[in-house]
Motif scaffolding. Structure first.
Motif, short mmCIF file in Angstrom:
data_model
loop_
_atom_site.label_atom_id
_atom_site.label_comp_id
_atom_site.label_asym_id
_atom_site.label_seq_id
_atom_site.Cartn_x
_atom_site.Cartn_y
_atom_site.Cartn_z
N GLU A 1 1.28 -0.83 -0.07
CA GLU A 1 -0.74 -0.09 0.30
C GLU A 1 0.90 1.54 0.09
OE1 GLU A 1 -3.18 0.30 0.04
OE2 GLU A 1 -3.54 -1.53 -0.98
N ILE A 2 1.97 0.78 0.85
CA ILE A 2 2.72 2.04 0.86
C ILE A 2 3.07 2.76 -0.40
CG2 ILE A 2 4.49 3.60 2.23
CD1 ILE A 2 3.57 1.81 5.04
N PHE B 1 11.02 4.49 -12.04
CA PHE B 1 11.20 4.87 -10.88
C PHE B 1 10.37 6.11 -9.94
CE2 PHE B 1 14.76 5.11 -13.87
CZ PHE B 1 15.35 3.66 -13.62
N SER B 2 10.78 5.59 -8.53
CA SER B 2 9.61 6.62 -7.68
C SER B 2 10.34 7.85 -7.85
CB SER B 2 9.55 6.19 -6.48
OG SER B 2 9.59 6.97 -5.28
N SER B 3 9.35 8.76 -8.59
CA SER B 3 9.76 10.31 -8.48
C SER B 3 10.58 11.13 -7.24
CB SER B 3 8.22 11.13 -9.04
OG SER B 3 7.25 10.75 -8.12
N GLN B 4 9.87 10.08 -6.30
CA GLN B 4 10.23 10.82 -4.82
C GLN B 4 11.19 9.88 -4.53
OE1 GLN B 4 9.88 14.21 -2.94
NE2 GLN B 4 9.20 14.22 -5.50
N GLY B 5 11.76 8.77 -4.86
CA GLY B 5 12.38 7.95 -3.81
C GLY B 5 11.93 7.54 -3.01
N CYS B 6 12.70 7.61 -1.66
CA CYS B 6 11.74 7.14 -0.05
C CYS B 6 11.55 8.20 0.21
CB CYS B 6 13.50 5.51 0.48
SG CYS B 6 12.78 4.40 -0.27
N LYS B 7 11.31 9.23 -0.46
CA LYS B 7 11.02 10.74 0.62
C LYS B 7 10.14 10.22 1.59
CE LYS B 7 12.31 15.34 -0.01
NZ LYS B 7 13.57 15.81 -0.07
N SER B 8 9.78 11.13 2.80
CA SER B 8 8.96 11.04 3.67
C SER B 8 7.73 9.28 3.46
CB SER B 8 8.24 12.16 3.21
OG SER B 8 7.50 12.26 2.06
N ILE B 9 9.10 8.40 3.93
CA ILE B 9 8.43 6.94 3.69
C ILE B 9 7.71 6.91 5.52
CG2 ILE B 9 8.29 4.85 3.84
CD1 ILE B 9 7.85 5.34 0.97
N SER B 10 8.43 7.76 6.50
CA SER B 10 8.58 7.52 7.71
C SER B 10 7.16 7.79 8.25
CB SER B 10 9.75 7.77 8.27
OG SER B 10 9.86 9.18 8.27
N GLN B 11 6.48 8.81 7.16
CA GLN B 11 6.02 10.16 8.00
C GLN B 11 4.55 8.99 6.94
OE1 GLN B 11 8.30 11.49 7.04
NE2 GLN B 11 8.18 14.21 6.91
N ARG B 12 4.52 8.58 6.24
CA ARG B 12 3.48 7.48 5.52
C ARG B 12 2.95 6.53 5.77
NH1 ARG B 12 3.33 9.43 -0.29
NH2 ARG B 12 4.97 11.13 -0.63
N ASN C 1 2.06 6.84 9.12
CA ASN C 1 1.32 7.14 9.84
C ASN C 1 0.24 6.79 9.38
OD1 ASN C 1 2.93 7.25 12.01
ND2 ASN C 1 3.55 9.45 10.89
N TYR C 2 -0.73 7.12 8.36
CA TYR C 2 -1.81 6.26 7.93
C TYR C 2 -2.04 4.34 8.11
CZ TYR C 2 -1.65 9.79 4.92
OH TYR C 2 -1.13 11.32 4.64
N PHE C 3 -1.40 3.38 8.47
CA PHE C 3 -1.42 2.35 8.67
C PHE C 3 -1.34 1.71 10.05
CE2 PHE C 3 -0.67 3.17 3.86
CZ PHE C 3 -1.82 2.37 3.61
N LEU C 4 -0.88 2.87 11.23
CA LEU C 4 -0.90 2.60 12.59
C LEU C 4 -2.10 1.74 12.69
CD1 LEU C 4 1.22 4.86 13.46
CD2 LEU C 4 1.46 2.38 12.52
#
Ligand code: NAG
Length: 409
Positions: free
Chosen positions: A377-378, A392-403, A405-408
Motif C-alpha cells: 500500500e505504501i 522509478f519512484s519520483s520521490q525515491g524513499c522520501k517521507s516514507i516514515s511519515q506515510r 502513520n496511515y497504517f497504524l
C-alpha cells in the motif's frame, strides 16, 4: 543529614572525582588489610546511607591531605595525559614524570583513570574520543539500511576508508553525491557522521551547511565566504578529523566553492605537522539526477540487471552533465573543472521494491508490526515515472516514515 557537595557535573567535578579516584584506588581505606577482600567497606554497603557517603568523603579528604605530595605527582601525570598541550611549556614534561619510577600499580590506575575520564571528555591517550571511525558499522549501515545503491555503497566505503587510513593525507577528501531527491544522499551523509563520530551529526567535528539556509542571498557572498572559511578553520582547530556536509551544492555561490579550493589542492609537504588533519567534504546535489535516471532506464530496458550497472556506464555522462549544467555554479566551479572533486557518486533512481524496503525499515525503526499488504500500500502511494514504464519512484524513499502513520492500528 549532611550530604556531599553538589556541583554541576563539569570539568571541576570531573577532575575532582578523577583525582579522588586515583587516591581511593591507590591508598587502601583505613582499616582495610592489604589484600583481605573481606575487610573492604563495600561489603557493608547494606548499612550504608548518605551518611556513609559523607564519612567516605571525609575519609577521602583525610587521605588527600596525607597524600598531598603523591597527588601532585599524579595530578601532573594526569594533566599531561589529558591535556598534552599543557605540558608543552616544560618541554619534555610528559615524558619525564614517567621516568619517576612510578609504581607499576600506579601506572595501571593512571591508565584506568585516563580511560574513564576520556569516556565523557574529548580527549584520549589514543587520540580523540569524539572520533570513532567505525568502518564495520559504516559497512553494515550501507549494506543493510541503504537500498538500491550498489555503486554508492561500494564507493563511499572505499573512498572514506582509504582516505582515513592514509598516514599523511596532503589534502581534504571531496565526495560529490548526485541523484534525485529521496535516493539516499542525505541518508548516507548521516551514516558517515554517525559511524565516524561518537555524536554523529551533532558532533562538533561535523558541520552541515545548507545553501539556501546558510547562504541564501548572493549579495552577501563576501560575508558568507568569511563565515564559511572561519567555521572550517575553527572546526579544524578543535578536531583533527572533520566532516563538512554541503547540502544543495548546486545552489552554492561559485565564490563559496572557490573558498574551499585551498583544502582540496595537494599541499606541498614542506611544513610537516606532527598531527595530520583529515578533512572530508561531502557535496549533495540533484545535479545530474536526470542523466543518471536516463542511463539507468536505458540499460534496464536493454536487459541489464540493476546490479550490473557500473561506474563506467555512468561516469562519462554524469561528469559531462555536471560540467554542462548552465544554471549551477557547481558545474562551472573550478573545483569541478580542475578535478578537485575526488569522487562523483551516483545515486540511482529507486524502484518499487526499494520503496517497499524503505517502508519496512520505517516500521522496524519504530518497533511496529507490519504486513506485506501495508508495505505494498505504501509503495503504491508513490508516483512512478516515466509515464510509460512507471519504473522509478519520483520521490525515491522520501517521507516514507511519515506515510506509515496511515497504517497504524
Ligand atoms: C560499530 O558499529 C557496529 C554496528 O553499528 C556496532 O555493533 C559496534 O559496536 C560498533 N563498534 C564500535 C567500536 O563502536
Amino acid at each position: 543529614m549532611p550530604r556531599g557537595p553538589r556541583r554541576p557535573l563539569g570539568l571541576g567535578l570531573g577532575l575532582g572525582l578523577g583525582l579522588g579516584l586515583v587516591l581511593v584506588l591507590l591508598l587502601p581505606p583505613p582499616g582495610a588489610q592489604g589484600h583481605d577482600g573481606r575487610a573492604r567497606p563495600s561489603d557493608r554497603a547494606e548499612e550504608a546511607g548518605s551518611g556513609r557517603a559523607w564519612t567516605a568523603f571525609q575519609g577521602l579528604r583525610e587521605r588527600l591531605r596525607a597524600a598531598g605530595a603523591l597527588s601532585r605527582r599524579y595530578w601532573a601525570l594526569f594533566r599531561c595525559r589529558v591535556w598534552p598541550e599543557d605540558c608543552g611549556e616544560e618541554g619534555e614534561a610528559p615524558a619525564r614524570p614517567l621516568g619517576w619510577s612510578l609504581p607499576l600499580l600506579g601506572q595501571q590506575y593512571l591508565d584506568i583513570l585516563t580511560t574513564w575520564y576520556c569516556s565523557f571528555q574529548d580527549c584520549c591517550d589514543s587520540g580523540d574520543c569524539r572520533i570513532v571511525n567505525n568502518f564495520t558499522g559504516l559497512e553494515t549501515d550501507l549494506r543493510v539500511r541503504l537500498h538500491g545503491q550498489h555503486l554508492a555503497r561500494e564507493l563511499v566505503l572505499t573512498a572514506v576508508r582509504s582516505y582515513l587510513e592514509l598516514p599523511r593525507p596532503d589534502k581534504a577528501l571531496a565526495l560529490s553525491f548526485h541523484g534525485w531527491s529521496g535516493t539516499g544522499k542525505n541518508f548516507v551523509a548521516r551514516m558517515l557522521a554517525e559511524n565516524l563520530y561518537r555524536d554523529g551529526l551533532s558532533s562538533n567535528c561535523v558541520q552541515v551547511f545548507i545553501a539556501t539556509l546558510h547562504f541564501p542571498h548572493p549579495k552577501y557572498v563576501d560575508l558568507y565566504k568569511e563565515q564559511l572559511t572561519g567555521q572550517i578553520r575553527k572546526t579544524q582547530e578543535h578536531c583533527r578529523q572533520t566532516l563538512f556536509i554541503l547540502d544543495e551544492a548546486e545552489k552554492l555561490h561559485p565564490e563559496l566553492l572557490e573558498a574551499l579550493r585551498p583544502h582540496l589542492e595537494h599541499q606541498a609537504p614542506a611544513n610537516p605537522r606532527p598531527e595530520c588533519p583529515r578533512t572530508i567534504f561531502v557535496f549533495l546535489s540533484n545535479l545530474g539526477g536526470n542523466i543518471i535516471n536516463e542511463v539507468v532506464l536505458n540499460l534496464l530496458k536493454a536487459g541489464w540487471s540493476r546490479e550490473e550497472i557500473s561506474m563506467e556506464h555512468l561516469k562519462p555522462h554524469l561528469q559531462a552533465e555536471i560540467v554542462e549544467s548552465t544554471d549551477s555554479g557547481f558545474g562551472h566551479s573550478r573545483l569541478v573543472k580542475e578535478n578537485l572533486i575526488d569522487f562523483f557518486i551516483p545515486f540511482l533512481p529507486l524502484e518499487y521494491r526499494h520503496v517497499r524496503l524503505c517502508a519496512r525499515d520505517a516500521f522496524l525503526s519504530q518497533e511496529l508490526l507490519y504486513t506485506e499488504e501495508a508495505l505494498d500500500e505504501i509503495a503504491k502511494m508513490m508516483v512512478y515515472v516515466p509515464k510509460e514504464e512507471q519504473l522509478f519512484s519520483s520521490q525515491g524513499c522520501k517521507s516514507i516514515s511519515q506515510r506509515i502513520n496511515y497504517f497504524l492500528p
